[in-house]
Design an enzyme around this catalytic site. Structure first.
Site, PDB file in Angstrom:
ATOM      1  N   SER A  10     -10.631  30.823 -16.884  1.00  0.00           N
ATOM      2  CA  SER A  10      -9.525  30.341 -17.719  1.00  0.00           C
ATOM      3  C   SER A  10      -8.257  30.492 -16.894  1.00  0.00           C
ATOM      4  O   SER A  10      -7.969  31.584 -16.399  1.00  0.00           O
ATOM      5  CB  SER A  10      -9.404  31.190 -18.987  1.00  0.00           C
ATOM      6  OG  SER A  10      -8.069  31.121 -19.485  1.00  0.00           O
ATOM      7  N   HIS A  35     -11.404  26.075 -17.167  1.00  0.00           N
ATOM      8  CA  HIS A  35     -11.098  26.130 -18.595  1.00  0.00           C
ATOM      9  C   HIS A  35      -9.583  26.123 -18.805  1.00  0.00           C
ATOM     10  O   HIS A  35      -8.870  26.938 -18.224  1.00  0.00           O
ATOM     11  CB  HIS A  35     -11.705  27.402 -19.171  1.00  0.00           C
ATOM     12  CG  HIS A  35     -11.573  27.594 -20.642  1.00  0.00           C
ATOM     13  ND1 HIS A  35     -12.382  26.974 -21.575  1.00  0.00           N
ATOM     14  CD2 HIS A  35     -10.733  28.375 -21.368  1.00  0.00           C
ATOM     15  CE1 HIS A  35     -12.046  27.360 -22.789  1.00  0.00           C
ATOM     16  NE2 HIS A  35     -11.045  28.215 -22.702  1.00  0.00           N
ATOM     17  N   MET A  39      -2.249  25.834 -26.045  1.00  0.00           N
ATOM     18  CA  MET A  39      -1.773  26.541 -27.239  1.00  0.00           C
ATOM     19  C   MET A  39      -0.436  25.951 -27.676  1.00  0.00           C
ATOM     20  O   MET A  39       0.428  25.737 -26.836  1.00  0.00           O
ATOM     21  CB  MET A  39      -1.619  28.030 -26.925  1.00  0.00           C
ATOM     22  CG  MET A  39      -2.890  28.682 -26.423  1.00  0.00           C
ATOM     23  SD  MET A  39      -2.629  30.418 -26.005  1.00  0.00           S
ATOM     24  CE  MET A  39      -4.249  30.877 -25.435  1.00  0.00           C
ATOM     25  N   HIS A  68      -9.600  23.432 -24.007  1.00  0.00           N
ATOM     26  CA  HIS A  68      -9.760  24.193 -25.255  1.00  0.00           C
ATOM     27  C   HIS A  68      -8.471  24.038 -26.053  1.00  0.00           C
ATOM     28  O   HIS A  68      -7.467  24.685 -25.751  1.00  0.00           O
ATOM     29  CB  HIS A  68     -10.023  25.666 -24.891  1.00  0.00           C
ATOM     30  CG  HIS A  68     -10.174  26.587 -26.054  1.00  0.00           C
ATOM     31  ND1 HIS A  68     -10.144  27.969 -25.920  1.00  0.00           N
ATOM     32  CD2 HIS A  68     -10.307  26.352 -27.390  1.00  0.00           C
ATOM     33  CE1 HIS A  68     -10.274  28.515 -27.130  1.00  0.00           C
ATOM     34  NE2 HIS A  68     -10.374  27.569 -28.016  1.00  0.00           N
ATOM     35  N   MET A  70      -6.224  24.745 -28.810  1.00  0.00           N
ATOM     36  CA  MET A  70      -5.853  25.666 -29.894  1.00  0.00           C
ATOM     37  C   MET A  70      -4.543  25.148 -30.481  1.00  0.00           C
ATOM     38  O   MET A  70      -3.485  25.764 -30.329  1.00  0.00           O
ATOM     39  CB  MET A  70      -5.718  27.085 -29.343  1.00  0.00           C
ATOM     40  CG  MET A  70      -7.045  27.710 -28.971  1.00  0.00           C
ATOM     41  SD  MET A  70      -6.865  29.162 -27.906  1.00  0.00           S
ATOM     42  CE  MET A  70      -6.749  28.343 -26.318  1.00  0.00           C
ATOM     43  N   MET A 139     -15.539  31.921 -30.251  1.00  0.00           N
ATOM     44  CA  MET A 139     -14.477  32.830 -29.823  1.00  0.00           C
ATOM     45  C   MET A 139     -14.948  34.273 -30.019  1.00  0.00           C
ATOM     46  O   MET A 139     -15.312  34.669 -31.138  1.00  0.00           O
ATOM     47  CB  MET A 139     -13.185  32.578 -30.603  1.00  0.00           C
ATOM     48  CG  MET A 139     -12.537  31.250 -30.295  1.00  0.00           C
ATOM     49  SD  MET A 139     -12.255  30.993 -28.525  1.00  0.00           S
ATOM     50  CE  MET A 139     -11.203  32.400 -28.140  1.00  0.00           C
ATOM     51  N   GLY A 144      -5.438  33.187 -28.642  1.00  0.00           N
ATOM     52  CA  GLY A 144      -4.000  33.212 -28.435  1.00  0.00           C
ATOM     53  C   GLY A 144      -3.573  33.957 -27.186  1.00  0.00           C
ATOM     54  O   GLY A 144      -2.494  33.709 -26.662  1.00  0.00           O
ATOM     55  N   PHE A 145      -4.445  34.852 -26.660  1.00  0.00           N
ATOM     56  CA  PHE A 145      -4.055  35.654 -25.499  1.00  0.00           C
ATOM     57  C   PHE A 145      -5.253  35.982 -24.622  1.00  0.00           C
ATOM     58  O   PHE A 145      -6.367  36.165 -25.125  1.00  0.00           O
ATOM     59  CB  PHE A 145      -3.412  36.957 -25.965  1.00  0.00           C
ATOM     60  CG  PHE A 145      -2.256  36.749 -26.897  1.00  0.00           C
ATOM     61  CD1 PHE A 145      -2.442  36.751 -28.273  1.00  0.00           C
ATOM     62  CD2 PHE A 145      -0.991  36.493 -26.396  1.00  0.00           C
ATOM     63  CE1 PHE A 145      -1.381  36.522 -29.141  1.00  0.00           C
ATOM     64  CE2 PHE A 145       0.083  36.262 -27.252  1.00  0.00           C
ATOM     65  CZ  PHE A 145      -0.111  36.267 -28.628  1.00  0.00           C
ATOM     66  N   GLY A 146      -5.023  36.097 -23.311  1.00  0.00           N
ATOM     67  CA  GLY A 146      -6.047  36.619 -22.421  1.00  0.00           C
ATOM     68  C   GLY A 146      -5.972  38.141 -22.427  1.00  0.00           C
ATOM     69  O   GLY A 146      -5.065  38.723 -23.022  1.00  0.00           O
ATOM     70  N   GLY A 147      -6.961  38.805 -21.821  1.00  0.00           N
ATOM     71  CA  GLY A 147      -6.919  40.258 -21.656  1.00  0.00           C
ATOM     72  C   GLY A 147      -7.277  41.072 -22.881  1.00  0.00           C
ATOM     73  O   GLY A 147      -7.067  42.291 -22.886  1.00  0.00           O
ATOM     74  N   ASP A 177     -16.047  32.693 -25.186  1.00  0.00           N
ATOM     75  CA  ASP A 177     -14.714  32.830 -24.624  1.00  0.00           C
ATOM     76  C   ASP A 177     -14.000  34.042 -25.192  1.00  0.00           C
ATOM     77  O   ASP A 177     -13.969  34.223 -26.407  1.00  0.00           O
ATOM     78  CB  ASP A 177     -13.933  31.555 -24.998  1.00  0.00           C
ATOM     79  CG  ASP A 177     -12.581  31.431 -24.347  1.00  0.00           C
ATOM     80  OD1 ASP A 177     -11.831  30.512 -24.744  1.00  0.00           O
ATOM     81  OD2 ASP A 177     -12.281  32.228 -23.449  1.00  0.00           O
ATOM     82  N   GLY A 178     -13.447  34.889 -24.276  1.00  0.00           N
ATOM     83  CA  GLY A 178     -12.631  35.996 -24.732  1.00  0.00           C
ATOM     84  C   GLY A 178     -13.255  37.351 -24.484  1.00  0.00           C
ATOM     85  O   GLY A 178     -14.328  37.665 -24.980  1.00  0.00           O
ATOM     86  N   GLY A 179     -12.605  38.153 -23.628  1.00  0.00           N
ATOM     87  CA  GLY A 179     -13.028  39.535 -23.421  1.00  0.00           C
ATOM     88  C   GLY A 179     -14.252  39.731 -22.558  1.00  0.00           C
ATOM     89  O   GLY A 179     -14.855  40.809 -22.573  1.00  0.00           O
ATOM     90  N   GLY A 199     -11.336  34.937 -18.104  1.00  0.00           N
ATOM     91  CA  GLY A 199      -9.945  34.872 -17.680  1.00  0.00           C
ATOM     92  C   GLY A 199      -9.567  36.055 -16.812  1.00  0.00           C
ATOM     93  O   GLY A 199      -9.715  36.030 -15.578  1.00  0.00           O
TER      94      GLY A 199
HETATM   95  C1  DX5 Z   1      -7.894  33.056 -25.659  1.00  0.00           C
HETATM   96  C2  DX5 Z   1      -8.397  32.003 -24.708  1.00  0.00           C
HETATM   97  C3  DX5 Z   1      -9.305  32.551 -23.620  1.00  0.00           C
HETATM   98  C4  DX5 Z   1      -8.667  33.630 -22.759  1.00  0.00           C
HETATM   99  C5  DX5 Z   1      -9.719  34.279 -21.893  1.00  0.00           C
HETATM  100  O1  DX5 Z   1      -7.359  32.468 -26.780  1.00  0.00           O
HETATM  101  O2  DX5 Z   1      -9.065  30.977 -25.397  1.00  0.00           O
HETATM  102  O3  DX5 Z   1      -9.778  31.485 -22.817  1.00  0.00           O
HETATM  103  O4  DX5 Z   1      -7.638  33.108 -21.997  1.00  0.00           O
HETATM  104  O5  DX5 Z   1      -9.180  35.373 -21.211  1.00  0.00           O
HETATM  105  P1  DX5 Z   1      -9.951  36.778 -21.127  1.00  0.00           P
HETATM  106  O6  DX5 Z   1     -11.255  36.499 -20.416  1.00  0.00           O
HETATM  107  O7  DX5 Z   1      -9.025  37.632 -20.316  1.00  0.00           O
HETATM  108  O8  DX5 Z   1     -10.156  37.281 -22.507  1.00  0.00           O
HETATM  109 ZN    ZN Z   2     -10.129  29.467 -24.150  1.00  0.00          ZN
END
Ligand code: DX5
Ligand code: ZN
Length: 221
Positions: A10, A35, A39, A68, A70, A139, A144-147, A177-179, A199
């Site tokens: 991502s 990816h 947003m 993606h 959102m 999801m 909404g956020f990475g990390g 996707d996510g975490g 990500g």
């Molecule tokens: C969150 C995104 C993810 C995110 C992934 O809303 O859709 O794609 O950026 O980042 P990590 O892998 O750090 O959770």
């Molecule tokens: Zn995503």
């Protein structure tokens, strides 16, 4: 025969000042797609990027671009993302009033139609459209956020979706996707995911993209 697992970074957590170089290092690391987290500050409490970044990526790589969305009213933007070079376009069931029509619209313009579900949304919300999906994106965090940290309860949701996809549309990709990190990617694959978005575990200051991707792949086993 072992199922091939696709991994894609991502760019949300990439160094956006050096996006071209970040994409190049991902290609050299052997990722399978890129990816794009789009947003709008309404569907999710964050604002990222749109069609111009997608078009710039299209000029810099031949890897599949996985958009993606959102955003609210995604049906108004799918054509523009296709024109900007997106190969797969995923909308959220929670923001798409006429999901069946929008998925057909995405297929008609030549992109792979995808639907995404938030952690609180039951699988039943997408069951009726599963036969016309090219991918379903589960999801593993609230978008909404990475990390963020993966929500453990989502692994069972992935398992149930795997059974649904095998029964109703075996060609459909199961994307998560996510975490996702080296410490949990094996459990996510064992639950049934075949397409993995990563990500912060790929784009970070601790290791190179090459190291990060090879650690993730070897962690799958
Ligand atoms: C969150 C995104 C993810 C995110 C992934 O809303 O859709 O794609 O950026 O980042 P990590 O892998 O750090 O959770
Ligand atoms: Zn995503």
């Amino acid at each position: 025969m072992a199922k091939s697992i696709a991994i894609g970074p991502s760019i949300m957590t990439a160094d956006l000042l050096n996006l071209g170089a970040q994409i190049e290092s991902a290609e050299q690391a052997g990722v399978d797609f890129i990816h794009l987290d789009v947003m709008d500050g309404r569907f999710v409490p964050n604002i990222s990027f749109g069609m111009p970044v997608c078009a710039a990526l299209r000029r810099s790589t031949s890897l599949p671009l996985d958009a993606h969305l959102m955003i609210e009213q995604p049906e108004n933007y799918v054509d523009a993302f296709r024109d900007a070079g997106a190969d797969r376009i995923t909308v959220h069931v929670e923001s798409c009033l006429h999901l069946h029509r929008t998925l057909l619209q995405i297929a008609e313009i030549g992109a792979v139609p995808g639907v995404s579900i938030n952690p609180s949304t039951p699988l039943g919300a997408i069951e009726e459209v599963l036969p016309i999906c090219g991918q379903v994106l589960v999801m593993l965090v609230n978008p909404g956020f990475g990390g963020q940290s993966l929500i453990p309860a989502m692994l069972d949701k992935v398992r149930r979706l795997r059974a649904l996809i095998d029964a109703r549309n075996p060609h459909c990709l199961l994307e998560v996707d996510g975490g996702i990190k080296a410490s949990n990617i094996k459990r996510v694959v064992e639950a049934g995911a075949d397409t993995i978005v990563v990500g912060s575990a790929i784009y970070n200051d601790d290791e190179s993209v090459l190291e990060a991707v090879s650690i993730l792949r070897s962690s799958i086993g």
